[in-house]
Design an enzyme around this catalytic site. Structure first.
Site, PDB file in Angstrom:
ATOM      1  N   ARG A 240     -47.296  26.112  12.189  1.00  0.00           N
ATOM      2  CA  ARG A 240     -47.921  26.741  13.356  1.00  0.00           C
ATOM      3  C   ARG A 240     -46.804  27.195  14.277  1.00  0.00           C
ATOM      4  O   ARG A 240     -45.778  26.502  14.415  1.00  0.00           O
ATOM      5  CB  ARG A 240     -48.823  25.745  14.101  1.00  0.00           C
ATOM      6  N   GLU A 269     -50.283  34.548  18.374  1.00  0.00           N
ATOM      7  CA  GLU A 269     -50.406  35.494  17.256  1.00  0.00           C
ATOM      8  C   GLU A 269     -51.398  36.569  17.646  1.00  0.00           C
ATOM      9  O   GLU A 269     -52.532  36.219  17.975  1.00  0.00           O
ATOM     10  CB  GLU A 269     -50.888  34.767  15.992  1.00  0.00           C
ATOM     11  N   HIS A 288     -49.079  35.740   9.529  1.00  0.00           N
ATOM     12  CA  HIS A 288     -49.860  34.540   9.176  1.00  0.00           C
ATOM     13  C   HIS A 288     -50.687  34.792   7.910  1.00  0.00           C
ATOM     14  O   HIS A 288     -51.920  34.794   7.948  1.00  0.00           O
ATOM     15  CB  HIS A 288     -50.748  34.117  10.357  1.00  0.00           C
ATOM     16  N   GLY A 290     -50.225  33.050   4.971  1.00  0.00           N
ATOM     17  CA  GLY A 290     -50.035  31.941   4.025  1.00  0.00           C
ATOM     18  C   GLY A 290     -51.160  31.804   3.012  1.00  0.00           C
ATOM     19  O   GLY A 290     -50.925  31.494   1.850  1.00  0.00           O
TER      20      GLY A 290
HETATM   21  O1  LIG Z   1     -54.849  26.915   6.298  1.00  0.00           O
HETATM   22  C1  LIG Z   1     -54.415  27.128   7.443  1.00  0.00           C
HETATM   23  O2  LIG Z   1     -54.430  26.293   8.328  1.00  0.00           O
HETATM   24  C2  LIG Z   1     -53.864  28.419   7.760  1.00  0.00           C
HETATM   25  O3  LIG Z   1     -52.928  28.522   8.496  1.00  0.00           O
HETATM   26  C3  LIG Z   1     -54.549  29.567   7.207  1.00  0.00           C
HETATM   27  O4  LIG Z   1     -53.866  30.730   7.317  1.00  0.00           O
END
Ligand SMILES: O=C(O)C(=O)CO
Length: 326
Positions: A240, A269, A288, A290
């Site tokens: 984060r 963000e 972001h 991921g």
């Molecule tokens: O899975 C999560 O917490 C994420 O950051 C999704 O993008």
């Protein structure tokens, strides 16, 4: 079961169900009567009795007391994604409502992004993109990831998947966990535990952040921690944004305290357009992403559905997030 009798699922997502990925709506409709936030707000009186579960879909909405008070039969808030730092777990549990997340669905795709950022930064891929001409190697020297030392801060399920990938790159792996040493994982990937985060920071060529955002990890990496890192080291953040003090990071990148940073997450963000991080050359910032793969998003929906059904049917919950005591 007739559709009208299916439990109502309130979808909280920017753009309502339109924002939910194609195909996922059908999957959700098999199990639930879907109600978007927009519909809910229009017909609150009638709909509030029907809603038993809320699905938070890839956004960071505020689930507040007022919303909780308006849903008397709510049993579960299912977060699609692993991080639940946007939810007040204590408040939610005081309403007798469970919170679930999707740690299994996200771990591979998020670990992949960590590796992608590390490789892209080390070999200057973003700088070189579209420079489709011959250049002397001397002008484009990067660093090898192979054989370098990777420090993983947060050896949870994503941190472990990063470690497995790093092992394949023959990296030396250090890790730090605040609470728990992970001996099985250590042995599987040949990782060395650093009880003190400082030791990891001093020894690593790449430091990757994979912790949850909590009051303890807020600005975990600040001026002092950056100064402990090698001037040749790169900081990668896939956790984060608020885990890193952005002012300290700007200063460290501008003054050669560390070599580079690669961030999939920032705070806020997006960053404001004139943010100094966006003006630096030794940084990569992705939006972001991921979990932004076809496979992970599908699995997130499936994992969320399994969690909701477990709660509604009184079965063991695959991924429940409990609020910390106290
Ligand atoms: O899975 C999560 O917490 C994420 O950051 C999704 O993008």
């Amino acid at each position: 079961m007739a559709k009208q009798e299916q439990p109502g699922l309130l979808i909280v997502e920017i753009g309502g169900v339109r924002g939910v990925l194609e195909g996922h709506v059908e999957l959700l409709k098999k199990h639930f009567h879907l109600i978007t936030m927009k519909e809910f707000l229009k017909k609150k009186e009638r709909l509030s009795e029907k809603i038993k579960s809320v699905l938070i879909y890839e956004c960071r909405p505020v689930i507040d007391r007022e919303l909780l008070q308006s849903l008397p039969h709510l049993k579960v808030i299912a977060n699609s994604g692993v991080g639940v730092d946007h939810l007040d777990l204590k408040l939610i549990s005081s309403f007798g409502v469970k919170v679930t997340n999707t740690p299994h669905a996200v771990s591979d795709s998020t670990a992949d992004i960590g590796m992608a950022l590390m490789l892209a930064s080390a070999r200057r891929l973003v700088e070189g993109n579209f420079l489709n001409s011959f250049h002397f190697a001397a002008d484009w020297l990067g660093d090898e990831v192979t054989g370098a030392t990777l420090g993983i801060i947060g050896m949870g399920s994503i941190g472990y998947k990063v470690a497995k990938r790093a092992k394949a790159f023959e990296m030396k792996i250090l890790y730090h966990n605040r609470n728990q040493r992970k001996e099985e994982e250590e042995q599987a990937v040949g990782a060395r535990y650093c009880e003190k985060m400082e030791d990891l920071l001093q020894q690593s060529d790449f430091v990757i952040l994979v912790v949850n955002l909590t009051p303890q990890t807020h600005k975990l990496i600040g001026k002092r921690e950056l100064e402990l890192m090698k001037p040749t080291a790169t900081l990668i953040n896939i956790s984060r944004g608020a885990v890193v003090d952005h002012d300290a990071l700007v200063e460290a990148l501008q003054n050669g305290i560390i070599k580079a940073a690669a961030l999939d997450v920032t705070n806020p963000e997006p960053l404001p357009r004139d943010h100094p991080l966006l003006k630096l050359k030794n940084i990569i910032i992705t939006p972001h992403i991921g979990t932004a793969t076809v496979q992970a998003t599908r699995m997130m929906t499936e994992e969320a559905v399994a969690n909701i059904q477990a709660v509604l049917n009184g079965l063991p919950i695959p991924s429940e997030k409990l609020s910390e005591p106290g």
